[in-house]
Design an enzyme around this catalytic site. Structure first.
Site, mmCIF file in Angstrom:
data_model
loop_
_atom_site.group_PDB
_atom_site.id
_atom_site.type_symbol
_atom_site.label_atom_id
_atom_site.label_comp_id
_atom_site.label_asym_id
_atom_site.label_seq_id
_atom_site.Cartn_x
_atom_site.Cartn_y
_atom_site.Cartn_z
ATOM 1 N N LYS A 194 43.804 -41.797 35.251
ATOM 2 C CA LYS A 194 42.510 -42.215 35.832
ATOM 3 C C LYS A 194 42.661 -42.374 37.338
ATOM 4 C CE LYS A 194 40.325 -41.331 33.381
ATOM 5 N NZ LYS A 194 40.591 -40.897 32.053
ATOM 6 N N LYS B 271 34.463 -31.298 33.121
ATOM 7 C CA LYS B 271 34.633 -32.117 31.923
ATOM 8 C C LYS B 271 35.073 -31.329 30.700
ATOM 9 C CE LYS B 271 33.041 -36.201 29.822
ATOM 10 N NZ LYS B 271 34.176 -36.971 30.307
ATOM 11 N N TRP C 245 32.450 -23.757 37.519
ATOM 12 C CA TRP C 245 33.817 -24.234 37.769
ATOM 13 C C TRP C 245 34.628 -22.971 37.981
ATOM 14 C CZ3 TRP C 245 38.664 -23.902 35.262
ATOM 15 C CH2 TRP C 245 39.621 -24.813 35.714
ATOM 16 N N GLU D 66 47.619 -43.131 30.684
ATOM 17 C CA GLU D 66 46.177 -43.003 30.909
ATOM 18 C C GLU D 66 45.757 -43.716 32.204
ATOM 19 O OE1 GLU D 66 43.972 -41.182 29.897
ATOM 20 O OE2 GLU D 66 42.086 -42.176 30.360
ATOM 21 N N HIS E 89 65.720 -44.574 34.669
ATOM 22 C CA HIS E 89 66.412 -43.294 34.489
ATOM 23 C C HIS E 89 65.996 -42.269 35.531
ATOM 24 C CE1 HIS E 89 68.271 -44.690 30.847
ATOM 25 N NE2 HIS E 89 67.090 -45.099 30.399
ATOM 26 N N ARG F 193 30.123 -30.043 33.816
ATOM 27 C CA ARG F 193 30.944 -28.901 33.396
ATOM 28 C C ARG F 193 31.507 -28.110 34.565
ATOM 29 N NH1 ARG F 193 30.136 -27.765 27.985
ATOM 30 N NH2 ARG F 193 30.988 -25.692 28.291
ATOM 31 N N ASN G 74 29.758 -18.284 30.947
ATOM 32 C CA ASN G 74 30.808 -19.307 30.887
ATOM 33 C C ASN G 74 31.933 -18.730 30.048
ATOM 34 O OD1 ASN G 74 32.350 -21.645 30.488
ATOM 35 N ND2 ASN G 74 31.104 -22.277 28.752
ATOM 36 N N GLY G 75 33.156 -18.765 30.573
ATOM 37 C CA GLY G 75 34.288 -18.226 29.819
ATOM 38 C C GLY G 75 35.109 -17.322 30.704
ATOM 39 N N GLU H 231 42.869 -38.923 39.042
ATOM 40 C CA GLU H 231 41.646 -38.130 38.966
ATOM 41 C C GLU H 231 40.586 -38.569 39.962
ATOM 42 O OE1 GLU H 231 40.958 -38.849 34.655
ATOM 43 O OE2 GLU H 231 40.181 -36.824 34.713
ATOM 44 N N CYS I 93 31.934 -24.477 33.513
ATOM 45 C CA CYS I 93 30.670 -23.791 33.790
ATOM 46 C C CYS I 93 29.638 -24.226 32.753
ATOM 47 C CB CYS I 93 30.769 -22.280 33.757
ATOM 48 S SG CYS I 93 31.937 -21.603 34.929
#
Ligand code: F6R
Length: 597
Positions: free
Chosen positions: A475, A592, A75, A471, A494, A29, A101-102, A478, A2
């Site tokens: 990517k 983000k 968000w 990583e 394995h 955000r 926000n929170g 996402e 947010c």
């Protein structure tokens, strides 16, 4: 998680423009919904499910001049992304509007109490208790500022909250464990979750601390403690160029940020690495004394950077471990005297990382923030801070900040171990040009065309390439929404090998110095199951025979060639997502800055 914006200005007619500009700068955000409230004699509230562009279409063309205003980009945490759950939220008569926000942890108890008192709720959100609490205090005779303070004092949890009232040019704000920064402009004053929201208008800022309140109106900013006593604050100047926050002709922020990596690395190294002497000297770390082991705490991409950094330290004789911040438990992991706990966090606001750093701090460890954001919570709360200097990253998927973190961690490993070398310094200095070479010569776009329809993608690498494999997979997940997994190369046999078919391309990171013959053995294992192989390598002569495609990178030694290999993986993910027409800069369900636990 947010974004909030507030503005009160002396110029007329610009409140809505400023709010909309601010929301666009904060959309990274969260982009589930957006809304604004503009204070006139009444409050005008507009909010819509979806991105800021949906809100723009919803706001009438008529002049929405106002005295002050607040805005929000969401968000979702409590309740789905609908118009009703979008912020701002108001009291029953629409005289108080609030953005937040929170997470308000005690909202259910507060809501029951307020409903019993006759206040009506129209959303599923935790936030909606705030305007009703303010209204309840006003009904009991409190003035506006006192009502705001009394309402905030009832909240448990994390919040950055801003409020406007009808007929008032003042924006009231407060914070606890969620970021809030105030901006001092020529013609008005601002508040926001993050500086990009108003960097176009001013670079002079005041960072609000936990427990502080702000009263913002056209004539000034007053910061108080929770009792209303005025607190002295320092005005800082941020050195972000507003131009940095634009797309500069690229289709997506992510592609722009991938191409900014040579510049980002140059900035990260500037005045820190002297090639001739092979010395690495980070001014911010001059007072850092480390006698015990080093522990890293981080999430997501930053955790992958932390894995890379811990390995560099271990190689230089310093015991080091990386922990997922959300799993970090100071009681279970010994923190001997002199330990250093490093929070690797681009935003400096990630709730899990902040919580781990605070726990380490309470346990007596020295803490260091490795972050991109000046004045962020991590930067302010840790004993030491080292900035990665990547500049603003707007694309939700981290690219240039990951590479800048790797480079900063390489410098940190040298400072902490006291072991530098001319070769190490030279290799670091060579990285920007080598990254440019990868960007100029990459054939990732062709690889993307060949494999856009795969069932799943696997990434393997060992040593310094193992975190890069993780990583690369992150990517891909996402931004393409396709299934992807990264593994240490030796792990494939394995279990995960059971998933390998002729429709699961395997990206194999094979670079000089990382036990090439073993990784090639792993490559042969997947080749035998008919999986297409894309080798990312600086030694094509040794590897090409086993690969369907080769993505070549220059050689930079065992520690740094993986940094170059990562650039190729960023490009493959980008071009596949592009071909699939995904929302590259704002992938579904993500945001983000993750300020919830
Ligand atoms: C992935 C990504 C996230 C972040 C994670 C931690 O592209 O960006 O995985 O790395 O949310 O964020 P910071 O680094 O801000 O603590």
């Amino acid at each position: 998680m947010c974004g909030i914006i507030g503005y009160t200005g002396s110029g007329t007619g610009d409140v809505l423009d400023v709010l909309m500009t601010g929301l666009s700068g904060l959309e990274y955000r969260g982009y589930d919904s957006a809304g604004v409230a503009v204070a006139n004699s009444s409050l005008e509230v507009y909010k819509r499910e979806g991105e800021v562009s949906a809100l723009e279409n919803a706001v009438p063309d008529s002049d929405l001049d106002g005295l002050a205003g607040i805005g929000h980009t969401r968000w979702s945490t409590h309740g789905p992304p609908t118009d009703a759950n979008a912020h701002p939220h108001t009291d029953d008569d629409g005289r108080v509007a609030v953005v937040h926000n929170g997470i308000i942890e005690n909202y259910q108890a507060l809501r029951r109490e307020l409903e019993a008192d006759g206040y009506t709720f129209t959303s599923d959100t935790d936030t909606e208790v705030v305007p009703h609490l303010i209204r309840s205090a006003l009904d009991s005779g409190a003035d506006r500022e006192t009502a705001f303070r009394q309402a905030v004092q009832r909240l448990e949890g994390s919040y950055a909250v801003a409020t406007v009232f009808n007929g008032s040019e003042t924006v009231y704000a407060a914070r606890n464990e969620s970021p809030l920064v105030l901006g001092i402009g020529e013609d008005g004053h601002y508040l926001a979750s993050d500086v990009p929201a108003f960097i176009e208008f001013t670079d002079r800022v005041v960072y609000l601390e936990d427990g502080q309140f702000a009263r913002v109106n056209p004539s000034g900013i007053v910061v108080t403690d929770d009792q209303g006593a005025i607190v002295e604050t320092a005005v800082e100047t941020v050195d972000w160029d507003p131009e940095d926050a634009g797309k500069s002709g690229y289709d997506h922020y992510m592609l722009k940020e991938i191409h900014e990596q040579p510049t980002a690395i140059r900035k990260c190294l500037r005045e820190r690495v002297t090639e001739l002497e092979g010395s690495i000297d980070v001014a911010e770390l001059a007072d850092l004394e480390v006698e015990g082991p080093v522990q890293f705490v981080a999430c997501g991409t930053s955790y992958h950077a932390a894995l890379y950094g811990a390995r560099l330290l271990r190689e230089r004789g310093v015991p080091a471990q990386s922990f997922l911040a959300s799993e970090y438990d100071v009681d279970a992991v010994p923190l001997p005297e002199g330990s250093l706990v490093v929070g690797v966090t681009q935003s400096g606001e990630t709730a899990d990382t902040m919580s781990a750093l605070r726990a380490a701090n309470r346990a007596g460890a020295t803490t260091l923030a490795l972050t991109n954001v000046v004045g962020s919570s991590a930067a302010r709360e840790c004993d030491h801070v080292m900035y990665i200097r990547a500049g603003p990253e707007i694309g939700v998927a981290a690219t240039k900040t990951f590479v800048s973190q790797q480079v900063a961690l390489a410098m940190l490993s040298s400072v902490v171990s006291g072991r530098g070398s001319q070769e190490f310094a030279q290799q670091l200095r060579a990285l920007p040009d080598q990254i440019q070479q990868v960007l100029d010569e990459s054939t990732a776009r062709e690889v993307a065309a060949a494999y856009e329809d795969a069932d799943a993608y696997f990434f393997i690498g060992r040593g310094y390439n193992a975190p890069v494999a993780l990583e690369g997979a992150l990517k891909m997940k996402e931004i393409t929404y396709n299934h992807a997994e990264g593994f240490a190369a030796g792990e494939l046999k394995h279990g995960p090998l059971a998933l390998v078919t002729d429709s699961t391309p395997v990206f194999a990171l094979v670079t000089e110095g990382d036990d090439v013959s073993k990784t090639l053995g792993n490559v042969k294992e997947v080749e035998a199951r008919d999986a297409p192989i894309v080798a990312v390598t600086d030694i094509p002569d040794q590897v090409s025979a086993y690969a369907d495609h080769v993505l070549e990178v220059p050689s930079s030694g065992p520690r740094f060639t993986p940094i170059l290999a990562n650039i190729q993986l960023q490009l493959v993910a980008y071009w596949i997502a592009n071909r699939l027409d995904r929302s590259i800069d704002k992938p579904r369900n993500l945001a983000k800055s993750v300020t919830v636990k």
